[in-house]
Structure formats: C-alpha cells, structure tokens
Design a protein around this motif. Sequence first.
Motif, PDB file in Angstrom:
ATOM      1  N   ALA A 105       0.827  -1.209   0.000  1.00  0.00           N
ATOM      2  CA  ALA A 105       0.000   0.000   0.000  1.00  0.00           C
ATOM      3  C   ALA A 105       0.862   1.260   0.000  1.00  0.00           C
ATOM      4  CB  ALA A 105      -0.935  -0.005   1.198  1.00  0.00           C
ATOM      5  N   LEU A 106       1.952   1.243   0.763  1.00  0.00           N
ATOM      6  CA  LEU A 106       2.827   2.414   0.827  1.00  0.00           C
ATOM      7  C   LEU A 106       3.476   2.694  -0.526  1.00  0.00           C
ATOM      8  CD1 LEU A 106       4.578   1.845   4.274  1.00  0.00           C
ATOM      9  CD2 LEU A 106       2.773   3.502   3.734  1.00  0.00           C
ATOM     10  N   ALA A 109      11.601  18.526  -1.130  1.00  0.00           N
ATOM     11  CA  ALA A 109      12.052  19.190   0.096  1.00  0.00           C
ATOM     12  C   ALA A 109      11.270  18.663   1.299  1.00  0.00           C
ATOM     13  CB  ALA A 109      11.875  20.706  -0.025  1.00  0.00           C
ATOM     14  N   GLY A 110       9.972  18.440   1.112  1.00  0.00           N
ATOM     15  CA  GLY A 110       9.154  17.865   2.173  1.00  0.00           C
ATOM     16  C   GLY A 110       9.602  16.462   2.539  1.00  0.00           C
ATOM     17  N   MET A 111       9.967  15.649   1.535  1.00  0.00           N
ATOM     18  CA  MET A 111      10.459  14.300   1.805  1.00  0.00           C
ATOM     19  C   MET A 111      11.752  14.334   2.610  1.00  0.00           C
ATOM     20  SD  MET A 111       9.811  12.192  -1.745  1.00  0.00           S
ATOM     21  CE  MET A 111      10.410  10.665  -1.011  1.00  0.00           C
ATOM     22  N   ILE A 151       7.392   8.085   8.360  1.00  0.00           N
ATOM     23  CA  ILE A 151       7.253   7.394   7.082  1.00  0.00           C
ATOM     24  C   ILE A 151       5.973   7.818   6.363  1.00  0.00           C
ATOM     25  CG2 ILE A 151       6.164   5.404   8.173  1.00  0.00           C
ATOM     26  CD1 ILE A 151       8.374   5.490   5.004  1.00  0.00           C
ATOM     27  N   ASN A 152       4.899   8.082   7.110  1.00  0.00           N
ATOM     28  CA  ASN A 152       3.644   8.486   6.476  1.00  0.00           C
ATOM     29  C   ASN A 152       3.777   9.843   5.784  1.00  0.00           C
ATOM     30  OD1 ASN A 152       2.216   6.193   7.241  1.00  0.00           O
ATOM     31  ND2 ASN A 152       1.622   7.061   9.214  1.00  0.00           N
ATOM     32  N   ILE A 153       4.524  10.764   6.390  1.00  0.00           N
ATOM     33  CA  ILE A 153       4.731  12.080   5.771  1.00  0.00           C
ATOM     34  C   ILE A 153       5.633  11.953   4.549  1.00  0.00           C
ATOM     35  CG2 ILE A 153       5.593  14.413   6.140  1.00  0.00           C
ATOM     36  CD1 ILE A 153       3.006  13.761   7.607  1.00  0.00           C
ATOM     37  N   VAL A 154       6.634  11.074   4.629  1.00  0.00           N
ATOM     38  CA  VAL A 154       7.492  10.824   3.461  1.00  0.00           C
ATOM     39  C   VAL A 154       6.647  10.343   2.283  1.00  0.00           C
ATOM     40  CG1 VAL A 154       9.314   9.352   2.516  1.00  0.00           C
ATOM     41  CG2 VAL A 154       9.588  10.363   4.770  1.00  0.00           C
ATOM     42  N   ILE A 155       5.783   9.375   2.514  1.00  0.00           N
ATOM     43  CA  ILE A 155       4.937   8.829   1.449  1.00  0.00           C
ATOM     44  C   ILE A 155       3.966   9.882   0.931  1.00  0.00           C
ATOM     45  CG2 ILE A 155       3.197   7.098   0.885  1.00  0.00           C
ATOM     46  CD1 ILE A 155       6.008   5.981   1.172  1.00  0.00           C
ATOM     47  N   LEU A 156       3.449  10.744   1.819  1.00  0.00           N
ATOM     48  CA  LEU A 156       2.546  11.816   1.399  1.00  0.00           C
ATOM     49  C   LEU A 156       3.244  12.747   0.413  1.00  0.00           C
ATOM     50  CD1 LEU A 156      -0.046  13.509   1.558  1.00  0.00           C
ATOM     51  CD2 LEU A 156       0.932  14.626   3.599  1.00  0.00           C
ATOM     52  N   PHE A 157       4.442  13.213   0.782  1.00  0.00           N
ATOM     53  CA  PHE A 157       5.157  14.125  -0.110  1.00  0.00           C
ATOM     54  C   PHE A 157       5.630  13.413  -1.383  1.00  0.00           C
ATOM     55  CE2 PHE A 157       5.767  16.944   3.671  1.00  0.00           C
ATOM     56  CZ  PHE A 157       5.271  18.101   3.085  1.00  0.00           C
ATOM     57  N   GLU A 158       5.979  12.149  -1.267  1.00  0.00           N
ATOM     58  CA  GLU A 158       6.344  11.386  -2.466  1.00  0.00           C
ATOM     59  C   GLU A 158       5.154  11.290  -3.418  1.00  0.00           C
ATOM     60  OE1 GLU A 158       8.025   7.003  -3.880  1.00  0.00           O
ATOM     61  OE2 GLU A 158       7.127   7.253  -1.899  1.00  0.00           O
ATOM     62  N   SER A 159       3.964  11.092  -2.872  1.00  0.00           N
ATOM     63  CA  SER A 159       2.763  10.998  -3.708  1.00  0.00           C
ATOM     64  C   SER A 159       2.484  12.318  -4.423  1.00  0.00           C
ATOM     65  CB  SER A 159       1.558  10.606  -2.843  1.00  0.00           C
ATOM     66  OG  SER A 159       1.751   9.336  -2.252  1.00  0.00           O
TER      67      SER A 159
END
Length: 401
Positions: A245-246, A289-291, A297-305
């Motif tokens: 899912a991630l 920059a957000g990543m 990890i959830n914020i990393v995936i959010l900014f990656e998306s």
Amino acid sequence: MRAKLVFIVLYLIWLVSYVDRAVITYAAPVIATEFALNHQQIGWTLGAFYLGYAVMQIPAGWLADRFGARVMVLAGVGFWSFFTLLTGLSGGFAALLAVRLLFGLGEGLYPPASVKMIRESFTREKAPLAASLLMSSSYLGLVFTPPLLLPLLGVVGWRTCFEILAGLGVTMAVVFALTTRPSTGQDAAPQEEKPEGWSQIIRRRDVWRLMLVWFVASLVNKGLDGWMPTFLLRAHHVAIKSAGALLAAPNLAATLGSLLGGWIVMRFFSRRADALLSLILLGVALSLAGMATAGSINIVILFESIAYFFKGMILAVITAIVTVRLPRTRLASGNGFINFGGQMAGFVALPMMGVVLDATGSYAMTFALLMVAVTCGLALNLGSGRLGLSPEDQSGRMKTA
C-alpha cells in the motif's frame, strides 16, 4: 473503432512492461541478500536496465519510422520477454547485470513505436490526448504491482516471478499480433507536414529542451522507484509483504496526474505549455524538500505521492507536445530522442543514490539531491522561452539550434 482497439492493446502492453521492469526493485532486498550485494552494486543492477533502455531509444525511433511501428512493437515485446525469463535464471551479480542491460535494450524498442502507432491511428486533433492518456499506463501498472507482486514474491520467490512475467509478455505479443494491423494513418496530408530528416529532428531546440526537462524530472521517479522498497525495509523495517500500500500510493497519484496533464495542457495551456511545465517542476521540487525533512514514514509517502502526481503531469504534457509538434514521419525518432533523456536518468540516479547512501547512510540526502536536480530543470525551462502545442508557439516559428 480500430483506433480504440489499438489504444487498448497498447495500453495493456505498457502495463505489462512496467510491471516487468518494476519487479526487480521489489525483489532487490532479497536478491541483494542472496548475492551479497552492497548499495552500489544494487544501484548498478537497477541502473543497467535504464542504460540499455536509453541507448535503444534513438535507434528504436529510427527503426519504427523505417520499418513500421507494428513490427517494432512485436520485436520489443518478444525481446524483453526472453530476457525477463533470463533474469530469473541469473546466478550472480555479473550475469544479472548483463541480463538487465539486454532486457533494457528490448523494452527500449517499444515506446517510440507505441507513440507512433497512436499518431497513425488517431486524427491530428485526437492524437495528443490519446498519447498522453497512453502514458498513464506507466503509473497505473505500478499501482497494482506492489500489492500483487510483493505477496507473490514472498510465496514463490523472485525467480518464479520473472518466469511468470515472461509468459505474460509472450501472451501480450500474441494478442497484439492477432488484433492489430499495419496503419497508414488518418491524416497524412502532405501540406501540413514538411519532410524533416532525422538529423534535423535532433537539431531542433524544442526537442533538446524537452529531452533535458524530461531527464531531470525522470531522475525523481527512477531514483525513488528503485530505492523506496529498500528504504522501507532497511530504514523503517517495513516487512516486504506489508509495503504494498505504501509503494502503490505514489503511483496512484502519478496515474491521476498523467490522466489530467494532457487535458489541462490542451484546455488551458495550449500556447504556454512552458508555463505549465514550470509550475509542475516547482511542485516536484517542493515535494522533494518535504520528503527530505519529513519526520515519519507516512509524511514521506505523502510528499512522495505529491511529487509523483506532478511527475505524472509532466509525462502527459511532454507527450502531448511531442505528438503535435513533430512531423508524423519522424515522430518515433523525435520521441525516442526525448525519451533517451528520461531513461538515462534511471542509469544516473540509481547508482548515484547508491553512492550517496554508502557514503552518508542518509536517505534524506538522496531526496535533497533530487530536489537540486529538479530545481536546475526548472531554471532551464524558465530560461528557454515560450513553448506551445503548435510549432509556431515558441517566439515564432521553431528554429534549429
């Protein structure tokens, strides 16, 4: 009806091709353990595909223009399916490296030919949107890949996965052969397309500009596609079966971006596609920059998306521009040259990130490095003048360099 059938079959083949190339990234942690590979060796293994893929883009475009798109689609699917099978039979690092390089050469035959088939099957007015929609397959395939393949990898192993995908590729080649036929195009009106030699195509400023923008934008998804499974496993200890899912979320966002990109550029930015590209590149840079600064990890995936959403838009916008601006008789050659830049990004990004990881141990540093690259692409686009869907929409008639 025929044009829609061509689109559907090509779309399905794109889906298979992206699953084929993506499975190595999800299997990388297991392969690294089995073959005792370090980060740099993993990077070279992942990057070898993109070197072969990139090298093939320019000759693949010429071959499609010379011998026909349908022939080259069949050749590409057959070639890459064979080397998908050999990937699963590899016995060590050297063999795996060689097979992945040859696999990339095979897949490299397909993209220019597929875009040329779209241009030949649809009218000039409908071809840009159809081509940009075709590109959404590249991310849609990756949406389903993690949740489907990660459990399969855990059950049957990485070698059997490649054998299954090889069979799927052969099946798609047969379906394509049975459901399509050579196309002569619907609108080959000689007055609208002045003949241009291949050397003239690669001397065009718009072609070089799009190639370089595509290169820096592709550093992002090529690098992240290759390293995020390892990032989840080693930096956050996410089990491989639980990572689906991630890993799927960013590609779902990219699918939406690619579906919207073609429509947005045609509806609102047909004369200023450069402005849209700049806005998108800015969005990618801010997301990276957000990543780099995210605390979970959830914020990393959010900014990656978010980054992938914008990256999907870039793919659709560039494809729409190319489909309209280049002459149909040299469309595959021009598309291949532009795609060369995008695929070289994979060869550069994956080993480069491996070197940074071995030197610093910091994934945040790799995200920051990608942000710097995208910022350079933004500066390039801002300094290159106006660019629209029509050849006249760049400060007058397009001139060669």
